[in-house]
Every structure is written in structure tokens, then in C-alpha cells.
Scaffold this active site. Structure first.
Site, PDB file in Angstrom:
ATOM      1  N   CYS A  79       8.211  82.312 -46.697  1.00 29.86           N
ATOM      2  CA  CYS A  79       8.219  83.521 -45.870  1.00 29.86           C
ATOM      3  C   CYS A  79       8.378  83.162 -44.380  1.00 29.86           C
ATOM      4  O   CYS A  79       9.442  82.716 -43.995  1.00 29.86           O
ATOM      5  CB  CYS A  79       6.980  84.345 -46.191  1.00 29.86           C
ATOM      6  SG  CYS A  79       7.233  86.080 -45.848  1.00 29.86           S
ATOM      7  N   HIS A 170       5.741  84.817 -51.345  1.00 26.81           N
ATOM      8  CA  HIS A 170       4.498  84.038 -51.222  1.00 26.81           C
ATOM      9  C   HIS A 170       4.092  83.489 -52.588  1.00 26.81           C
ATOM     10  O   HIS A 170       3.323  84.138 -53.299  1.00 26.81           O
ATOM     11  CB  HIS A 170       3.369  84.944 -50.712  1.00 26.81           C
ATOM     12  CG  HIS A 170       3.402  85.222 -49.254  1.00 26.81           C
ATOM     13  ND1 HIS A 170       2.613  84.541 -48.345  1.00 26.81           N
ATOM     14  CD2 HIS A 170       4.123  86.117 -48.537  1.00 26.81           C
ATOM     15  CE1 HIS A 170       2.845  85.005 -47.127  1.00 26.81           C
ATOM     16  NE2 HIS A 170       3.752  85.967 -47.208  1.00 26.81           N
ATOM     17  N   GLU A 172       2.092  81.261 -53.306  1.00 26.18           N
ATOM     18  CA  GLU A 172       0.686  80.805 -53.334  1.00 26.18           C
ATOM     19  C   GLU A 172      -0.289  81.955 -53.606  1.00 26.18           C
ATOM     20  O   GLU A 172      -1.467  81.708 -53.831  1.00 26.18           O
ATOM     21  CB  GLU A 172       0.350  80.110 -51.997  1.00 26.18           C
ATOM     22  CG  GLU A 172       0.063  81.024 -50.811  1.00 26.18           C
ATOM     23  CD  GLU A 172       1.300  81.714 -50.232  1.00 26.18           C
ATOM     24  OE1 GLU A 172       2.416  81.554 -50.788  1.00 26.18           O
ATOM     25  OE2 GLU A 172       1.135  82.455 -49.237  1.00 26.18           O
TER      26      GLU A 172
HETATM   27  N1  GLN Z   1       7.624  89.186 -41.209  1.00 26.46           N
HETATM   28  C1  GLN Z   1       7.093  87.885 -40.934  1.00 26.46           C
HETATM   29  C2  GLN Z   1       7.904  87.153 -39.888  1.00 26.46           C
HETATM   30  O1  GLN Z   1       8.916  87.618 -39.474  1.00 26.46           O
HETATM   31  C3  GLN Z   1       7.046  87.043 -42.184  1.00 26.46           C
HETATM   32  C4  GLN Z   1       6.110  87.682 -43.165  1.00 26.46           C
HETATM   33  C5  GLN Z   1       5.378  86.728 -44.022  1.00 26.46           C
HETATM   34  O2  GLN Z   1       5.328  85.518 -43.785  1.00 26.46           O
HETATM   35  N2  GLN Z   1       4.732  87.287 -44.992  1.00 26.46           N
HETATM   36  O3  GLN Z   1       7.510  86.117 -39.471  1.00 26.46           O
END
Ligand code: GLN
Length: 192
Positions: A79, A170, A172
């Protein structure tokens, strides 16, 4: 046993530690640059990439992280961590680490779908992996040496380029540690 660090400046750190341990590796929370030294692999967790970037700069992690990548050590970005790895970000002039040959767009699944779960087929990992997406980015395009591992709704959500692994979701946050296992296996192979 291989040793995997989880960058612990911000975000979902603990859950990655548990997942790495469940996958049979030693796991350490990384809060200081010196701790990078004897690691075999590193996870950049999810969270908020802009906040993480601010803390990376504040604690002088940028060059050491780039050196870690240049040394050929495996890195796994989830992410926000995926956003940190990318060498091109839609709408931004500069990347963060810029080590993986992918173009990533932030928050790209739309407001109505701020967070959702989806069953994913991930090459080399599983056919039925539940991906938890939270204001997730996606991979818009990949360079030549990058293998697409998973797509959802026609969007790339996981990819690998040699030592680099990245995903939009995610892994995890569920009890399914097969993605962590995939990374730990990568770390073992690249160390051997
Ligand atoms: N929206 C977040 C970003 O731009 C990422 C979201 C996440 O890691 N769950 O960094």
C-alpha cells in the site's frame, strides 16, 4: 534463519512483524538507520505515504534505504510502501525511493470504495487470497523487468521485479500469511 525488518516510522507495523514470524523468519521493527545493516530483507508497510516520507527525511532514512536497494536486498512495499518503492507517481514530479520500475496512482479506487476486500489470484502465492484494500493505490503500468502477479477490476494490484515485491492491499491484516511467506522465500533465495 533470515532476518526481515519492518520500517517502523508509521503505519501497520506490528501486523507485519507477526506475519513474518508466522512465515518462519526473524522480524525486527526498524526505527534507526543503523538497524538496516544486518537485515536480509525489508518491508515498507502501509499507512500514509506522505507522512512516512516526512519521517524518512526527518530521520535521514532516504539514502540508506536507496543503498539497501542498490545492494540487491529484497524489499516488499504494501500500500503506502508500494507508493514509496515506485519510480513514477501519477500527478507527482518526483518519486520517493524510486527503485521499482512501476507507475503508481494513489487513492485510485475511488471514494465509494475507500476500503473493501476482494478475493485475488496472486501468481506464486494463492488463487483465493483475500486482499484488504484501504484507500489503496494501484499500479498503472510496469516496466520490462516487472512481472505482474495480480490484477483486480482490470488494475494491477501486485507485482515483482527481482528483489522488489509490491502490492496495493494489506496482506498483513488477515490471518493468511501466504504473501509474507512468498516474501520470506524470496529473501531466502536471494540470500543463498
Ligand atoms: N492512501 C495512502 C497513501 O497514499 C495509502 C493507504 C494505505 O497504505 N493503506 O499513502
Amino acid at each position: 534463519m533470515v532476518k526481515v525488518g519492518v520500517l517502523g516510522l508509521q503505519g501497520a507495523v506490528r501486523e507485519h512483524i507477526w506475519a513474518v514470524e508466522a512465515a518462519g523468519a526473524e522480524a525486527v521493527v526498524i526505527k534507526k538507520v543503523e538497524q538496516l545493516e544486518n537485515l536480509d530483507g525489508l518491508i515498507l508497510p502501509g499507512g500514509e505515504s506522505t507522512t512516512m516520507r516526512r519521517l524518512i527525511d526527518k530521520y535521514n532514512f532516504m539514502q540508506p534505504l536507496r543503498d539497501f536497494a542498490a545492494a540487491g536486498k529484497p524489499m516488499f512495499g504494501t500500500c503506502a510502501g508500494l507508493i514509496l518503492l515506485a519510480n513514477n507517481l501519477v500527478g507527482y514530479e518526483e518519486p520517493h525511493l524510486g527503485v521499482m520500475d512501476i507507475t503508481v496512482e494513489r487513492n485510485s479506487f475511488g471514494r465509494q470504495r475507500e476500503s473493501f476486500e476482494a478475493k485475488l489470484a496472486i501468481k506464486g502465492v494463492a488463487d483465493d487470497f483475500i486482499g484488504v484494500f484501504i484507500r489503496a493505490p494501484h499500479i498503472v503500468s510496469v516496466g520490462d523487468g516487472v512481472e505482474v502477479l495480480s490484477e483486480h477490476d482490470g488494475r494491477i494490484v501486485a507485482a515483482r521485479q527481482g528483489q522488489f515485491l509490491g502490492c496495493s492491499f494489506h496482506p498483513e491484516l488477515t490471518e493468511d500469511h501466504r504473501m509474507a511467506q512468498y516474501f520470506v522465500n524470496m529473501v531466502k533465495e536471494l540470500k543463498a
